[in-house]
Design a protein around this motif. Structure first.
Motif, mmCIF file in Angstrom:
data_model
loop_
_atom_site.group_PDB
_atom_site.id
_atom_site.type_symbol
_atom_site.label_atom_id
_atom_site.label_comp_id
_atom_site.label_asym_id
_atom_site.label_seq_id
_atom_site.Cartn_x
_atom_site.Cartn_y
_atom_site.Cartn_z
ATOM 1 N N GLY A 184 0.808 -1.211 0.000
ATOM 2 C CA GLY A 184 0.000 0.000 0.000
ATOM 3 C C GLY A 184 0.845 1.265 0.000
ATOM 4 O O GLY A 184 0.604 2.194 -0.761
ATOM 5 N N GLY A 185 1.862 1.283 0.866
ATOM 6 C CA GLY A 185 2.737 2.452 0.946
ATOM 7 C C GLY A 185 3.504 2.663 -0.346
ATOM 8 O O GLY A 185 3.622 3.787 -0.840
ATOM 9 N N SER A 231 3.360 8.384 5.077
ATOM 10 C CA SER A 231 4.561 7.801 5.690
ATOM 11 C C SER A 231 4.446 6.292 5.884
ATOM 12 O O SER A 231 5.418 5.644 6.255
ATOM 13 C CB SER A 231 4.839 8.453 7.045
ATOM 14 O OG SER A 231 3.865 8.026 7.974
ATOM 15 N N VAL A 232 3.266 5.712 5.622
ATOM 16 C CA VAL A 232 3.091 4.276 5.842
ATOM 17 C C VAL A 232 4.136 3.479 5.068
ATOM 18 O O VAL A 232 4.362 3.715 3.889
ATOM 19 C CB VAL A 232 1.680 3.819 5.418
ATOM 20 C CG1 VAL A 232 1.599 2.314 5.326
ATOM 21 C CG2 VAL A 232 0.668 4.338 6.406
ATOM 22 N N GLY A 233 4.808 2.554 5.752
ATOM 23 C CA GLY A 233 5.803 1.707 5.091
ATOM 24 C C GLY A 233 7.167 2.346 4.981
ATOM 25 O O GLY A 233 8.103 1.727 4.496
ATOM 26 N N ILE A 266 5.876 -6.350 12.184
ATOM 27 C CA ILE A 266 6.681 -5.577 11.238
ATOM 28 C C ILE A 266 6.356 -4.112 11.502
ATOM 29 O O ILE A 266 5.194 -3.720 11.447
ATOM 30 C CB ILE A 266 6.309 -5.947 9.776
ATOM 31 C CG1 ILE A 266 6.549 -7.433 9.526
ATOM 32 C CG2 ILE A 266 7.103 -5.090 8.796
ATOM 33 C CD1 ILE A 266 6.204 -7.896 8.119
ATOM 34 N N GLU A 267 7.327 -3.314 11.840
ATOM 35 C CA GLU A 267 7.052 -1.922 12.218
ATOM 36 C C GLU A 267 8.220 -0.981 11.926
ATOM 37 O O GLU A 267 9.377 -1.393 11.937
ATOM 38 C CB GLU A 267 6.798 -1.849 13.731
ATOM 39 C CG GLU A 267 5.459 -1.399 14.216
ATOM 40 C CD GLU A 267 4.697 -0.340 13.475
ATOM 41 O OE1 GLU A 267 5.315 0.577 12.912
ATOM 42 O OE2 GLU A 267 3.455 -0.429 13.460
ATOM 43 N N HIS A 268 7.880 0.299 11.673
ATOM 44 C CA HIS A 268 8.890 1.348 11.570
ATOM 45 C C HIS A 268 8.769 2.328 12.721
ATOM 46 O O HIS A 268 9.627 3.173 12.905
ATOM 47 C CB HIS A 268 8.686 2.181 10.304
ATOM 48 C CG HIS A 268 8.866 1.395 9.065
ATOM 49 N ND1 HIS A 268 7.825 1.039 8.262
ATOM 50 C CD2 HIS A 268 9.968 0.878 8.500
ATOM 51 C CE1 HIS A 268 8.278 0.342 7.245
ATOM 52 N NE2 HIS A 268 9.564 0.211 7.360
ATOM 53 N N ASN A 269 7.647 2.236 13.439
ATOM 54 C CA ASN A 269 7.406 3.216 14.479
ATOM 55 C C ASN A 269 8.428 3.053 15.601
ATOM 56 O O ASN A 269 8.568 1.987 16.193
ATOM 57 C CB ASN A 269 5.982 3.020 15.006
ATOM 58 C CG ASN A 269 5.646 3.992 16.094
ATOM 59 O OD1 ASN A 269 6.064 3.815 17.236
ATOM 60 N ND2 ASN A 269 4.940 5.041 15.737
#
Ligand code: ADP
Ligand code: ADP
Ligand code: ZN
Ligand code: ZN
Length: 751
Positions: free
Chosen positions: A342-343, A369-371, A702-705
């Motif tokens: 999606g990102g 910013s997603v992904g 799975i995360e970037h935050n």
């Protein structure tokens, strides 16, 4: 006065969904970012009001005839919107399009590349369409431009470690003493006791691929002529060259495991005819260039110094540079768009607009910013700024503090969600937001804390030698019974490792992703979580009537609107309008059904309750448990009857999470669960993950935050970069030590 106003989009009295007569001004040709907790009303302003009105105005410019083919957009519930320019919505809906739609076609780079080959490619082969795999002249005739073909799955069909008499051929009909097996034996061409691995290349080729030939055989004393053919050749002719769908269902089932899709043997996946592939520039054909990562391709293109190609090179360079700038340098032009996340899809769409020449457009982004890893957020910011500097108005809904920073203007919606939101709580500069006493302002000021004491794993789930996509023989132990966060820049290989490799070995894992939970206007949180069943039973037993009455999908439905609550009316020369049903007033039930009460409330009253209100109302243990789960994932503000089709991706993910929460002893896999979550909600999400772990589950996220990463028990960091420059584990361990890991980009950002 009028002229001064033209500098703003002016919205007055907006009342969509939970909006409280909102009025505000959005500066034109600036970046305005909408912030606020989930459910506060950001989308109601930006999408349901501003974007909806712009689309409606645009549609009005078309003739009635054309309008009949456009989606119908009702007028948003607002007093007025002034100075609106054409709006372009750049959302996260995935780019579908099937296998004929690739990164190259969607960004319009492929046609330019074809032009380049038709001008300077050697030997010259003709016109530009020869280079298109969608054109009959250019496509590989063997696979019709698909690049892939069905073939025999050799691993399933042949066991090289066995001899024919031990059953080396595993295809149907070849079992030892079976019909086909007997024919092979009778042909006398093969040694039945030699392992296939000991066959010479020639012998093996004969066994598998020899053409059909007549052989005299002895059947029950009678000499008979039969046809013998290579094993794979025969299977291919019988089940692959002919459409297997014409065979009986039973046959289809038996042969299916032996058929798989692989690269076309003629063009090797390049999709183009041999003539086209012979045409090269600096030794490379168009398929070579299309399978290069964009970053590398840019270098190759810049090295083409034919003067007649200069304008084409310039335009290719510009477009490729945009892809690099937005952090998509690891993708290839031949990548099929339906495999993008999606990102990634959103960023590809963004590039399309940057190359366009439209000005004075209102661009609307939904959490762009997603992904994206924190390292790449600045690239996104630069692109937003570029769009603004070209003379466009940029409106963004965003939660990421690093994006919020670049806003020229911020609108904070709140104070809370649902009926407790719907107001503007702050408007102004970034600095002003930090000083404001709003949820967003306060959270922006909190420092990041690293988890110091990690839990101990109860075991390990091993991945061995994974090499799909860009993974470089990755072996890694995923700890069981604790919270593991898998991170790394976009394209580093996180989804490949977890979604493609890990989940293929652990199909029993509970996967909580952002795909829609149901698009029917007839499903809602109450039906999805199963609360509706309990509620219907409660109503039925309290009133001593049949439970079917309390369903708007069956006996209880209002007859005028069939339980939809709205009626669509086609008015000549006007848009079709969606009007609340005038029989049930939008309540969806027959009047008599609404007479039945449970503690003074009708079934329609219950469906109109928010999760929070329902928690106060119900005492039934099962109902309370399910409601509490929804409340825990931050969905307090959703009403029980809200159609699921109106929930965002992030909300869908959380409603799935809520309905899976009670399972124990399982593996949970979540893909960017912070999507759509305000900073103040991330604490709740972490609390849920921790509860799952404390109950004995393995949680893999799975995360970037950075806040989620810093609270993991264990981090697996992939990298160092994206695409071919990634695919390795650069760090595995607890959060505290990642700060010292030199090659970890994530570590650098946590510092
Ligand atoms: P945000 O974008 O800030 O997360 P939304 O604007 O999506 O918030 O939602 C604001 C409120 O309106 C929420 O209570 C949400 O449940 C409700 N809402 C949103 N869309 C719809 C809809 N189509 N029908 C009914 N309620 C809705
Ligand atoms: P991440 O999840 O870390 O963003 P991915 O696992 O999606 O990374 O991608 C890793 C690499 O594999 C990238 O180079 C990406 O382009 C490639 N890739 C991912 N999915 C596919 C696919 N379906 N087909 C071809 N390449 C893919
Ligand atoms: Zn082919
Ligand atoms: Zn009705």
């Amino acid at each position: 006065m009028a002229e001064w106003n033209q500098e703003y989009i002016v919205l007055s009295g907006a009342r969509e969904n939970n909006l409280n007569d909102v009025s505000l001004r959005i500066p034109k040709r600036k970046i305005t970012i909408f912030t606020g907790v989930s459910g506060s009303g950001k989308s109601s302003i930006v999408f349901d009001t501003i974007a909806a009105e712009s689309t409606r105005l645009l549609n009005e410019n078309f003739s009635m005839f054309v309008r009949n083919f456009l989606p119908r957009v009702p007028q948003p519930d607002t007093d007025s919107i002034e100075n609106l320019s054409m709006a372009v919505i750049v959302d996260q809906k995935r780019l579908g399009g099937g296998s004929h739609s690739t990164m190259g076609t969607i960004t319009d780079i492929s046609p330019i590349l074809r032009l380049l080959f038709s001008r300077v490619g050697q030997p010259h082969v003709g016109a530009a369409h020869m280079f298109s795999f969608n054109d009959p002249q250019g496509m590989c005739p063997e696979c019709s431009g698909l690049g892939r073909k069905l073939g025999v799955n050799m691993n399933k069909a042949i066991d090289m470690s066995k001899s024919l008499s031990e059953g080396a051929i595993m295809l149907p009909d070849y079992s030892v003493n079976g019909w086909e097996w007997n024919m092979l034996m009778q042909s006398g061409d093969y040694d039945p006791d030699k392992k296939l691995s000991d066959y010479s290349e020639e012998e093996l080729d004969h066994l598998l691929y020899s053409k059909a030939r007549k052989v005299k055989m002895d059947f029950a004393g009678k000499p008979t002529n039969v046809t013998v053919e290579g094993v794979i050749e025969k299977f291919t002719n019988k089940y692959i060259k002919q459409d297997v769908k014409t065979k009986s269902e039973r046959t289809q089932k038996t042969v299916a495991p032996f058929i798989s899709e692989g690269p076309c043997s003629s063009c090797h996946g390049a999709r183009l005819s041999q003539a086209t592939l012979s045409c090269k520039i600096n030794g490379l054909n168009i398929a070579d260039l299309s399978s290069m990562e964009v970053g590398e391709l840019l270098n190759v293109i810049q090295n083409i110094d034919e003067p007649i190609a200069a304008p084409i090179v310039k335009s290719l360079t510009e477009r490729l540079q945009h892809l690099v700038d937005i952090g998509l340098d690891y993708l290839t032009l031949d990548r099929e768009t339906d495999t993008l996340s999606g990102g990634e899809s959103q960023r590809v769409k963004m590039v399309k607009h940057l190359s366009g020449s439209l000005v004075d457009v209102t661009y609307i982004f939904d959490e762009p910013s997603v992904g994206l890893h924190p390292r790449d957020v600045h690239r996104l910011n630069e692109l937003l700024q570029k769009l603004r500097d070209k003379g466009n108005t940029v409106i963004v809904v965003e939660h990421d503090p690093d994006v919020i920073k670049v806003a020229d203007h911020i609108v904070d919606v709140g104070p809370y969600a649902g009926s407790r939101g719907g107001n503007i709580v702050y408007e102004g500069s970034y600095q002003g937001l930090l000083e404001s006493n709003t949820l967003t302002g306060n959270h922006m000021k909190l420092p990041l804390q690293l988890k110091q004491e990690s839990r101990r794993p109860s075991g390990h789930l091993s991945i061995k030698d994974a090499s799909l996509h860009n993974l470089k023989n990755v072996s890694v132990d995923i700890p069981a019974g604790i919270l593991t966060v898998v991170t790394g820049v976009a394209g580093s290989g996180k989804s490949t490792l977890i979604n493609d490799i890990f989940l293929s070995e652990h199909p029993d894992a509970i996967v909580i992703d952002q795909s829609a939970v149901g698009v029917s206007t007839r499903s809602n949180p109450a039906t999805y979580t199963g609360i509706m069943d309990d509620v219907r039973k409660a109503f039925a037993s309290a009133n001593k009537v049949n439970q079917g009455l309390f369903s708007f999908n069956s006996k209880g439905a209002c007859e005028n609107c069939q339980g939809l609550g709205v009626v669509y009316t086609d008015l000549a020369f006007l848009d079709s309008v969606k009007l609340p049903c005038d029989v049930c007033g939008g309540k969806r039930f027959k009047e008599e059904v609404l007479e039945y009460k449970l503690n003074g409330k009708s079934i329609a009253d219950v469906l109109a309750m928010t999760v929070e209100q329902a928690l106060e109302f119900f005492e039934l243990k099962e109902v309370v448990r399910k409601l509490q789960a929804m409340s825990d994932v931050g969905l307090n503000y959703v009403t029980l009857g809200q159609p699921l089709s109106t929930l965002s991706g992030g909300e869908c993910q959380r409603i799935k999470l809520a309905s899976e929460l009670h399972k124990k002893g399982s593996i949970y896999v979540m893909d960017e669960p912070t999507t759509g979550l305000h900073m103040s909600d991330i604490g709740h999400l972490l609390a849920i993950m921790n509860r799952l772990v404390d109950a004995g589950n393995t949680v893999i996220v799975i995360e970037h935050n950075l806040e989620v990463i810093s609270q993991a028990d264990w981090i697996i960091d992939l990298g160092p970069d994206g695409g071919s420059k990634g695919g390795q584990i650069v760090y595995e361990g607890p959060p505290a030590q990642i700060l010292h890991a030199e090659s970890s980009i994530t570590g650098r950002y946590l510092r």
